[in-house]
Scaffold this motif. Structure first.
Motif, PDB file in Angstrom:
ATOM      1  N   PHE A  93      46.105  19.847   5.411  1.00  0.00           N
ATOM      2  CA  PHE A  93      46.076  20.981   7.463  1.00  0.00           C
ATOM      3  C   PHE A  93      45.255  19.348   7.834  1.00  0.00           C
ATOM      4  O   PHE A  93      45.596  19.996   9.202  1.00  0.00           O
ATOM      5  CB  PHE A  93      45.762  21.537   7.639  1.00  0.00           C
ATOM      6  CG  PHE A  93      46.590  23.344   6.350  1.00  0.00           C
ATOM      7  CD1 PHE A  93      47.741  23.204   5.865  1.00  0.00           C
ATOM      8  CD2 PHE A  93      45.351  24.042   5.639  1.00  0.00           C
ATOM      9  CE1 PHE A  93      48.280  24.058   5.478  1.00  0.00           C
ATOM     10  CE2 PHE A  93      45.985  24.561   4.610  1.00  0.00           C
ATOM     11  CZ  PHE A  93      47.388  24.646   4.854  1.00  0.00           C
ATOM     12  N   ASP A  94      45.119  18.336   6.952  1.00  0.00           N
ATOM     13  CA  ASP A  94      44.452  17.575   7.735  1.00  0.00           C
ATOM     14  C   ASP A  94      45.239  16.256   8.113  1.00  0.00           C
ATOM     15  O   ASP A  94      46.077  14.942   7.374  1.00  0.00           O
ATOM     16  CB  ASP A  94      43.084  16.919   6.638  1.00  0.00           C
ATOM     17  CG  ASP A  94      42.459  15.680   8.066  1.00  0.00           C
ATOM     18  OD1 ASP A  94      42.894  15.143   8.999  1.00  0.00           O
ATOM     19  OD2 ASP A  94      41.143  15.208   7.219  1.00  0.00           O
ATOM     20  N   ARG A  95      45.338  15.769   9.805  1.00  0.00           N
ATOM     21  CA  ARG A  95      46.786  15.286   9.799  1.00  0.00           C
ATOM     22  C   ARG A  95      46.063  13.789   9.529  1.00  0.00           C
ATOM     23  O   ARG A  95      47.470  12.152   9.653  1.00  0.00           O
ATOM     24  CB  ARG A  95      47.620  14.912  11.226  1.00  0.00           C
ATOM     25  CG  ARG A  95      48.051  16.202  11.660  1.00  0.00           C
ATOM     26  CD  ARG A  95      48.580  16.418  13.062  1.00  0.00           C
ATOM     27  NE  ARG A  95      49.098  15.840  13.015  1.00  0.00           N
ATOM     28  CZ  ARG A  95      49.749  15.094  13.872  1.00  0.00           C
ATOM     29  NH1 ARG A  95      48.845  15.184  15.237  1.00  0.00           N
ATOM     30  NH2 ARG A  95      51.287  14.037  14.205  1.00  0.00           N
ATOM     31  N   GLN A  96      44.975  13.044   9.373  1.00  0.00           N
ATOM     32  CA  GLN A  96      44.313  12.155   8.716  1.00  0.00           C
ATOM     33  C   GLN A  96      44.207  11.609   7.294  1.00  0.00           C
ATOM     34  O   GLN A  96      43.956  10.720   6.901  1.00  0.00           O
ATOM     35  CB  GLN A  96      42.774  11.824   9.805  1.00  0.00           C
ATOM     36  CG  GLN A  96      43.148  11.759  11.211  1.00  0.00           C
ATOM     37  CD  GLN A  96      43.924  10.803  11.556  1.00  0.00           C
ATOM     38  OE1 GLN A  96      44.420   9.805  11.601  1.00  0.00           O
ATOM     39  NE2 GLN A  96      45.130  11.553  12.668  1.00  0.00           N
ATOM     40  N   SER A  97      44.756  12.620   6.659  1.00  0.00           N
ATOM     41  CA  SER A  97      44.380  12.571   5.843  1.00  0.00           C
ATOM     42  C   SER A  97      45.284  11.390   4.538  1.00  0.00           C
ATOM     43  O   SER A  97      46.590  11.392   4.677  1.00  0.00           O
ATOM     44  CB  SER A  97      44.231  14.013   4.566  1.00  0.00           C
ATOM     45  OG  SER A  97      45.486  14.974   4.532  1.00  0.00           O
ATOM     46  N   LEU A 147      58.987  23.962   6.505  1.00  0.00           N
ATOM     47  CA  LEU A 147      58.251  23.208   6.337  1.00  0.00           C
ATOM     48  C   LEU A 147      57.145  23.190   5.916  1.00  0.00           C
ATOM     49  O   LEU A 147      56.378  22.223   5.118  1.00  0.00           O
ATOM     50  CB  LEU A 147      57.969  22.664   7.378  1.00  0.00           C
ATOM     51  CG  LEU A 147      59.000  21.520   9.144  1.00  0.00           C
ATOM     52  CD1 LEU A 147      58.154  21.596  10.012  1.00  0.00           C
ATOM     53  CD2 LEU A 147      60.101  20.289   8.101  1.00  0.00           C
ATOM     54  N   TRP A 148      56.376  24.166   5.314  1.00  0.00           N
ATOM     55  CA  TRP A 148      55.278  24.966   4.784  1.00  0.00           C
ATOM     56  C   TRP A 148      55.624  26.427   4.822  1.00  0.00           C
ATOM     57  O   TRP A 148      55.907  27.054   5.645  1.00  0.00           O
ATOM     58  CB  TRP A 148      54.066  24.397   5.619  1.00  0.00           C
ATOM     59  CG  TRP A 148      52.860  24.636   4.751  1.00  0.00           C
ATOM     60  CD1 TRP A 148      52.225  25.546   4.768  1.00  0.00           C
ATOM     61  CD2 TRP A 148      52.142  23.604   3.670  1.00  0.00           C
ATOM     62  NE1 TRP A 148      51.283  25.337   3.124  1.00  0.00           N
ATOM     63  CE2 TRP A 148      51.752  23.940   3.233  1.00  0.00           C
ATOM     64  CE3 TRP A 148      52.829  22.272   3.994  1.00  0.00           C
ATOM     65  CZ2 TRP A 148      50.517  22.618   1.682  1.00  0.00           C
ATOM     66  CZ3 TRP A 148      52.194  21.264   2.736  1.00  0.00           C
ATOM     67  CH2 TRP A 148      51.595  21.571   1.938  1.00  0.00           C
ATOM     68  N   ASN A 149      55.402  26.567   3.729  1.00  0.00           N
ATOM     69  CA  ASN A 149      54.919  28.132   3.363  1.00  0.00           C
ATOM     70  C   ASN A 149      53.736  29.261   3.626  1.00  0.00           C
ATOM     71  O   ASN A 149      52.774  28.081   2.840  1.00  0.00           O
ATOM     72  CB  ASN A 149      55.636  28.891   2.185  1.00  0.00           C
ATOM     73  CG  ASN A 149      55.857  29.738   1.719  1.00  0.00           C
ATOM     74  OD1 ASN A 149      56.294  30.889   2.939  1.00  0.00           O
ATOM     75  ND2 ASN A 149      54.752  30.810   1.229  1.00  0.00           N
ATOM     76  N   GLU A 150      53.594  30.093   4.361  1.00  0.00           N
ATOM     77  CA  GLU A 150      52.128  30.962   4.925  1.00  0.00           C
ATOM     78  C   GLU A 150      51.098  29.568   5.163  1.00  0.00           C
ATOM     79  O   GLU A 150      49.964  29.741   4.207  1.00  0.00           O
ATOM     80  CB  GLU A 150      52.386  32.126   3.810  1.00  0.00           C
ATOM     81  CG  GLU A 150      53.075  32.999   3.691  1.00  0.00           C
ATOM     82  CD  GLU A 150      52.996  33.732   2.543  1.00  0.00           C
ATOM     83  OE1 GLU A 150      51.834  33.540   1.938  1.00  0.00           O
ATOM     84  OE2 GLU A 150      53.139  34.742   3.060  1.00  0.00           O
ATOM     85  N   PRO A 151      51.305  28.677   6.068  1.00  0.00           N
ATOM     86  CA  PRO A 151      49.654  27.863   6.447  1.00  0.00           C
ATOM     87  C   PRO A 151      48.842  28.644   7.116  1.00  0.00           C
ATOM     88  O   PRO A 151      47.867  28.763   6.733  1.00  0.00           O
ATOM     89  CB  PRO A 151      50.570  26.981   7.195  1.00  0.00           C
ATOM     90  CG  PRO A 151      51.540  27.845   8.139  1.00  0.00           C
ATOM     91  CD  PRO A 151      52.373  28.271   7.282  1.00  0.00           C
ATOM     92  N   ASP A 152      49.191  30.181   7.568  1.00  0.00           N
ATOM     93  CA  ASP A 152      47.733  31.079   7.840  1.00  0.00           C
ATOM     94  C   ASP A 152      47.317  31.902   7.189  1.00  0.00           C
ATOM     95  O   ASP A 152      46.095  32.475   7.670  1.00  0.00           O
ATOM     96  CB  ASP A 152      49.084  31.811   8.974  1.00  0.00           C
ATOM     97  CG  ASP A 152      49.691  32.489   8.387  1.00  0.00           C
ATOM     98  OD1 ASP A 152      50.262  32.270   7.822  1.00  0.00           O
ATOM     99  OD2 ASP A 152      49.936  33.799   8.798  1.00  0.00           O
ATOM    100  N   ILE A 153      48.000  31.910   5.782  1.00  0.00           N
ATOM    101  CA  ILE A 153      47.175  32.286   5.273  1.00  0.00           C
ATOM    102  C   ILE A 153      46.328  32.089   3.797  1.00  0.00           C
ATOM    103  O   ILE A 153      46.614  30.704   3.584  1.00  0.00           O
ATOM    104  CB  ILE A 153      48.597  33.545   4.247  1.00  0.00           C
ATOM    105  CG1 ILE A 153      49.323  34.800   4.632  1.00  0.00           C
ATOM    106  CG2 ILE A 153      47.444  34.684   2.778  1.00  0.00           C
ATOM    107  CD1 ILE A 153      49.393  35.046   4.967  1.00  0.00           C
ATOM    108  N   GLY A 154      44.864  32.785   3.299  1.00  0.00           N
ATOM    109  CA  GLY A 154      44.506  32.297   2.844  1.00  0.00           C
ATOM    110  C   GLY A 154      43.331  31.212   3.310  1.00  0.00           C
ATOM    111  O   GLY A 154      42.504  30.352   2.449  1.00  0.00           O
TER     112      GLY A 154
END
Length: 484
Positions: free
Chosen positions: A274-278, A306-313
Motif C-alpha cells: 500500500f506504499d506507492r514508493q515501495s 485490482l485488489w481484494n479487501e484492501p480495507d480489511i485488517g
C-alpha cells in the motif's frame, strides 16, 4: 452464455422515486432540524443525483434546481435523504430544504460520459453493465486457489512433490478443498475445471439459482507468498503465461467471463503493497500492467479486480496515513498507474466494507460513497456476509449504486449463520440474496461458495457425476445461450 436482459427504462425508473414515495411523518419531524450535508452527482446530460444528511428524521424535504422545487420526499430514520435522476442542466444550482433549514447551494458538476467499449466488450453505462448497447447481468462464484495451485503444480514455487497439487482448487467437485481427478497438466486442469460450469448451467436457471456466467479468480495472493505471482512471471514467463492463456481459453469455450483478482494481502504485518514508493508496489504495477497489456484485446475478461479487501485488517496502518484520504490516495494512484494498460476493460476493487475502518460512517449512502467514490474506479464493489433478509436493504443499496452512477459488483456474498453441521466455513450459498439483488437489477454478483449453509446449496452442488463435453462450435463473445 445467456444474460438476463433488462429494459433500460425499467432500470432507470425502478427506484428513482423510491425516496419520494416515502411520506414524511409530521408528528415525528423536528422543525428545529438542519441540513448538514448535500452532495450532487451528475448522472446524465440532463440528470443528477442529490444526496445528503440532516438532523431531521422523517421530515419532508424539497429539491430545488435554480430556485424551483423539482422533487419532494422525506428524510429517513437517520436523517439521510437521496433523490435519483433529478432534472438539471449545465450550470444549474441545486439546494435542498427542510422546513426552515436549507442546504448550501451547489453547482451541478460537469457531465463526463463513460467510455463506450469496443464490440463484444463489457463496459459501463450509467449504473449498468453493457455489451453492444445491451444491458446485461453477471452471476458467478469465487475461486481463490486454482491458479495458485497451478503455479505450484507446474513446479514454479519450489514445493516438494508438485505433481500432487494438480487439480486442487476451492470449488470442484466439492469445496473448499477440492481436487479434480485425472488432471496432470495446465491444459487438462482448465479443460476439466470449466466443464463443471457446463454442468451447472444445464441444471441451474431458476431465480434462486441463476446460470453462472462469470468467475472471479485469484491470480495472486501475497499473503500466501509475497510477490509470488510477480516472481513467477519474471522467472518463468513462458510457464506463467501458459497457465493464464489456457485459463482464458477454456473459460471462453465454456462461455464464462473472468474477473481476475490481481492482488490480495490479508496479514497486518506488512503494508508495503500500500506504499506507492515501495519495491512490492513497483512489482505489483509491473505485473498488473503486463497482464492488462496481454489481454487488452480479449473480451473474455469482464473486468480487472485490482485488489481484494484492501480495507480489511489494516486499520492501524490506514489510520497512520490519513484514514480514508490515505486509502483513496493509494487506490486512486494505483488505478492511475495501471489503467493506461487497459483501455478496453473496466477496473474494480474488492472492497470488504470493513465497519472498523477509521472514520467509516454507519450503513447509509455515505458508507457506499466512502469506499467507492474513488477516482478512476469504474465499478463499485462490496462484500456481504449476513443473515438479514429484508427487502429495504436491497432497495436502498440499489438506489445508492444508481446515485453514484457506477455499475456495482457485489463480488462476494454468503449466508453466514454459524452452523458446523453444514460446513466448516461458517458461510454458504444464499438463494434469497441471489434472487432479490438480481430482481432489483444489480449488474453483477458472485457467491463466495456453492456450499450449503442452512439455506441450501447452489443447484445440485456438489455434483460428482460425469461432466458434459464442450460443444463443437461456439461464439465466444456474444449473448448466446450457454454452450454445452
Amino acid at each position: 452464455m445467456a444474460f438476463i436482459i433488462l429494459p433500460l427504462a425499467v432500470l432507470l425508473s425502478a427506484s428513482s422515486l423510491a425516496l419520494a414515495e416515502i411520506q414524511p411523518s409530521p408528528e415525528a419531524c423536528s422543525a428545529a432540524g438542519v441540513i448538514t450535508l448535500i452532495r450532487v452527482v451528475r448522472t446524465g446530460w440532463q440528470t443528477a443525483s442529490v444526496l445528503g444528511s440532516s438532523t431531521s428524521i422523517n421530515c419532508g424535504i424539497d429539491v430545488r434546481v435554480d430556485g424551483i422545487v423539482v422533487r419532494t420526499g422525506s428524510t429517513i430514520w437517520n436523517g439521510d435523504y437521496w433523490f435519483l435522476y433529478v432534472p438539471v442542466g449545465s450550470g444549474s444550482h441545486v439546494q435542498t430544504c427542510i422546513v426552515l433549514s436549507c442546504s448550501d447551494v451547489v453547482l451541478v458538476p460537469v457531465y463526463v460520459p463513460q467510455p463506450v467499449g469496443p464490440p463484444g466488450f463489457i463496459y459501463a453505462h450509467e449504473s449498468n453493465l453493457t455489451i453492444n448497447s445491451t444491458v446485461v447481468q453477471l452471476f458467478g462464484v469465487n475461486e481463490q486457489t486454482a491458479f495458485i495451485y497451478a503455479m505450484i503444480a507446474s513446479g514454479l514455487w519450489g514445493y516438494p512433490d508438485p505433481n500432487s497439487y494438480w487439480g486442487r482448487n476451492a470449488l470442484f467437485p466439492a469445496g473448499p478443498d477440492g481436487q479434480i481427478p485425472g488432471v496432470s497438466s495446465v491444459d487438462s486442469l482448465w479443460r476439466e475445471y470449466f466443464r463443471y460450469f457446463l454442468h451447472y448451467n444445464q441444471v441451474a436457471g431458476d431465480p434462486d439459482n441463476p446460470k453462472t456466467n462469470v468467475l472471479r479468480i485469484w491470480v495472486a495472493d501475497d499473503t500466501w507468498f509475497p510477490d509470488g505471482t510477480y516472481l513467477t512471471y519474471k522467472t518463468y514467463p513462458v510457464a506463467f503465461w501458459n497457465i493464464f492463456d489456457r485459463m482464458v481459453y477454456w473459460a471462453d469455450r465454456a462461455g464464462v467471463y473472468l474477473v481476475p483478482v490481481l492482488g490480495h494481502y490479508a496479514s497486518d504485518v506488512d503494508h508495503s503493497f500500500f506504499d506507492r514508493q515501495s519495491t512490492h508496489y513497483a512489482h505489483q504495477v509491473e505485473l498488473v500492467s503486463a497482464i492488462m497489456n496481454r489481454y487488452n484485446l480479449n473480451a473474455r475478461i469482464a473486468m480487472w479486480d485490482l485488489w481484494n479487501e484492501p480495507d480489511i485488517g489494516h486499520d492501524a496502518y490506514w489510520a497512520s496515513v490519513g484514514g480514508i484520504d490515505g486509502f483513496k490516495a493509494w487506490a486512486g494512484g494505483y488505478i492511475a498507474d495501471v489503467k493506461p494498460h487497459s483501455s478496453n476493460h473496466l477496473v474494480t476493487m474488492g472492497i470488504g466494507g470493513s465497519t472498523t475502518f477509521p472514520g467509516v460512517p454507519p450503513w447509509s449512502w455515505r458508507y457506499h460513497f466512502f469506499y467507492n467514490d474513488i477516482p478512476g474506479l469504474d465499478v463499485s464493489n462490496h462484500h456481504t456476509y449476513s443473515t438479514a433478509e429484508d427487502q429495504y436493504l436491497v432497495d436502498f443499496e440499489t438506489d445508492w449504486h444508481q446515485a453514484l452512477c457506477k455499475p456495482h459488483y457485489e463480488s462476494e456474498f454468503g449466508y453466514n449463520l454459524w452452523d458446523p453441521g453444514n460446513n466448516s466455513l461458517g458461510y454458504g450459498y444464499w438463494p434469497w440474496y441471489a434472487n432479490h439483488t438480481r430482481t432489483a437489477g444489480w449488474p453483477a454478483i458472485s457467491t463466495m461458495v456453492f456450499l450449503n449453509n442452512s439455506k441450501g446449496p447452489y443447484a445440485d452442488y456438489p455434483y460428482l457425476g460425469p461432466l458434459p463435453p464442450y460443444p463443437f462450435t461456439f461464439k465466444p463473445y456474444g449473448l448466446d445461450e450457454p454452450m454445452g
